[in-house]
Design an enzyme around this catalytic site. Structure first.
Site, PDB file in Angstrom:
ATOM      1  N   HIS A 183       0.635  -1.195   0.121  1.00 14.94           N
ATOM      2  CA  HIS A 183       0.040  -0.363   0.231  1.00 14.94           C
ATOM      3  C   HIS A 183       1.153   1.003   0.033  1.00 14.94           C
ATOM      4  O   HIS A 183       2.007   0.809   0.319  1.00 14.94           O
ATOM      5  CB  HIS A 183      -1.258   0.057   0.921  1.00 14.94           C
ATOM      6  CG  HIS A 183      -2.134   0.884   1.261  1.00 14.94           C
ATOM      7  ND1 HIS A 183      -1.683   2.171   1.332  1.00 14.94           N
ATOM      8  CD2 HIS A 183      -3.154   1.112   0.668  1.00 14.94           C
ATOM      9  CE1 HIS A 183      -2.909   3.144   0.713  1.00 14.94           C
ATOM     10  NE2 HIS A 183      -3.893   2.073   0.982  1.00 14.94           N
ATOM     11  N   ASP A 216      -7.833  -4.904   0.044  1.00 16.17           N
ATOM     12  CA  ASP A 216      -8.728  -6.159  -1.604  1.00 16.17           C
ATOM     13  C   ASP A 216      -7.813  -8.022  -0.388  1.00 16.17           C
ATOM     14  O   ASP A 216      -8.131  -8.720  -1.848  1.00 16.17           O
ATOM     15  CB  ASP A 216      -8.158  -5.921  -2.575  1.00 16.17           C
ATOM     16  CG  ASP A 216      -8.029  -4.163  -2.959  1.00 16.17           C
ATOM     17  OD1 ASP A 216      -7.776  -3.268  -3.232  1.00 16.17           O
ATOM     18  OD2 ASP A 216      -9.700  -4.336  -3.332  1.00 16.17           O
TER      19      ASP A 216
END
Ligand code: SDX
Length: 378
Positions: free
Chosen positions: A261, A315
């Site tokens: 991320h 996700d």
């Protein structure tokens, strides 16, 4: 004028001032209007959280009932949009169908009155109410069936799950789905939200803003990762194959979907909650071997990439929850969009309140003073 150094992907460069949400990537903290997502996931609903993000405060009982009522009775889509969707190829991706349909909504509401709070509220209600109906309609139509009408007696998440397969969902599934929407609704200046703000800054209509953001969300490095995670787990196939798969990825320098991320350098707090939700579903509806593969992946990736701050993101587990609910894999990102529309609309409203059209500069590294060469001399 102060010239900043060029940063690819604008990494670390503030693109807006915002009070909508806050992330601490080192501590794994996410707040919506100052409230931690763990508390909202436990105590709130998606529509209440959407209201909080868009109007900046938790609604009173009456305000929430009015908002819920308005959304409930605006869920139907124009028959012309439904007829347009019938022309879409069944093989098309649902995110493309959603982007086209969201943009088409603007054809019916072209009068922009961006400084009128009533226009803003009507646009917010219409988009939050109809996006789920569009996603469900395309799902049924691509199977050759007529879409079903929304059910006014079901709440937001239960109605969406009903529209997907014409069966009332299990209450636990509906509640867990609603929490998933809370977790996916907003996340500071991510790519699709930035896209929404840039589009909003030109003073176009909110339907174009949402269509622009939907197009951005669909990429596999952003919202499209949840679909890719399930395809990755299917490809790995067993716990024994996890380590070789990850070593191949590292060897070929290819990204492992659902990990890493730009902001979080620890496990995404949303992934932690989603993992717990997945376990609740497995306990009630039976285990999923993909969960064992996912847990092994988490261990091996931490061993290999933990030092780089590469951990599971939202996700990685959202797909496992939706898969247990029997939702088709290519609907995972449209569901992300169903949630994120409220975040995009909060940023649309915030951008309009103190607007300045986005027009960054560039570092030019091309040529100068080149003479035109006639085609017969090239
Ligand atoms: C979302 O921004 C948001 O807030 C997004 C989101 C939201 O709510 O809106 O949180 C939703 O988009 C989550 C992210 C979903 N995407 C994926 O799961 C795709 C896989 N992840 C990577 O593509 C990547 O981690 C990004 C795109 C998410 C972030 O990439 P960055 O910050 O640009 O990091 P990078 O590509 O510069 O990588 C830095 C290093 C590199 O190694 P080195 O070249 O320095 O040796 O970390 C490595 C990368 O190779 N790395 C990974 C990796 N992610 C980063 N290596 C393997 N697998 C990965 N997933």
């Amino acid at each position: 004028m102060m010239v900043c150094e060029y940063k690819p992907g604008l990494e670390g460069i503030p693109a807006a001032q915002s009070s909508i949400s806050y992330v601490d990537g080192q501590k794994g903290i996410l707040e919506y209007r100052g409230i931690r997502i763990e508390e909202l996931a436990e105590k709130s609903t998606f529509l209440e959280t959407a209201y909080l993000l868009i109007w900046g405060k938790l609604p009173s009982k009456e305000e929430l009932e009015t908002f819920e009522h308005e959304v409930r009775y605006h869920r139907r889509i124009k028959y012309r949009i439904r007829d347009m969707m019938k022309c879409f190829p069944e093989s098309g991706h649902p995110m493309d169908a959603l982007q086209a349909s969201a943009a088409a909504l603007g054809l019916f509401y072209s009068l922009r009155d961006l400084h009128n709070p009533v226009y803003i509220r009507d646009s917010v209600v219409r988009l939050i109410a109809t996006i789920p109906t569009m996603v469900a309609a395309f799902q049924l139509m691509r199977k050759g069936n007529d879409p079903v009408r929304p059910r006014d007696d079901l709440d937001y998440s239960a109605n969406f799950l009903y529209m997907l397969d014409e069966r009332e969902p299990d209450p636990l599934m509906a509640r867990i789905f609603d929490i998933c929407l809370i977790l996916q609704v907003e996340h500071t200046m991510n790519a699709s939200t930035f896209s929404a703000r840039v589009t909003a800054s030109t003073l176009t209509d909110p339907y174009a803003v949402v269509a622009s953001a939907v197009g951005t969300l669909g990429g596999p490095l952003h919202g499209g990762a949840n679909e890719e995670v399930i395809q990755m787990l299917e490809k790995i196939g067993s716990v024994e194959n996890v380590r070789p798969y990850i070593e191949d990825c590292l060897q070929s320098k290819s990204k492992i979907m659902g990990f890493g991320h730009r902001v979080y350098k620890v496990k995404d707090p949303r992934a932690i909650i989603l993992q717990n939700l997945a376990e609740q579903l497995f306990e009630k509806f039976g285990h999923d071997k993909f969960y064992d593969i996912a847990q092994e992946m988490e261990l091996v990736v931490e061993e290999k990439l933990g030092s780089k701050g590469i951990y599971p993101n939202i996700d990685f587990y959202s797909g496992l929850v939706y898969r247990k609910m029997g939702i088709p894999t290519d609907l995972f990102t449209p569901i992300f969009a169903i949630a994120r529309v409220a975040g995009w609309l909060a940023h649309w409203k915030e951008q309009l309140a103190e607007n300045r059209i986005f027009r960054p500069t560039q570092v030019y590294n091309g040529l100068h003073e080149i003479t035109y060469t006639p085609i017969d001399k090239r």
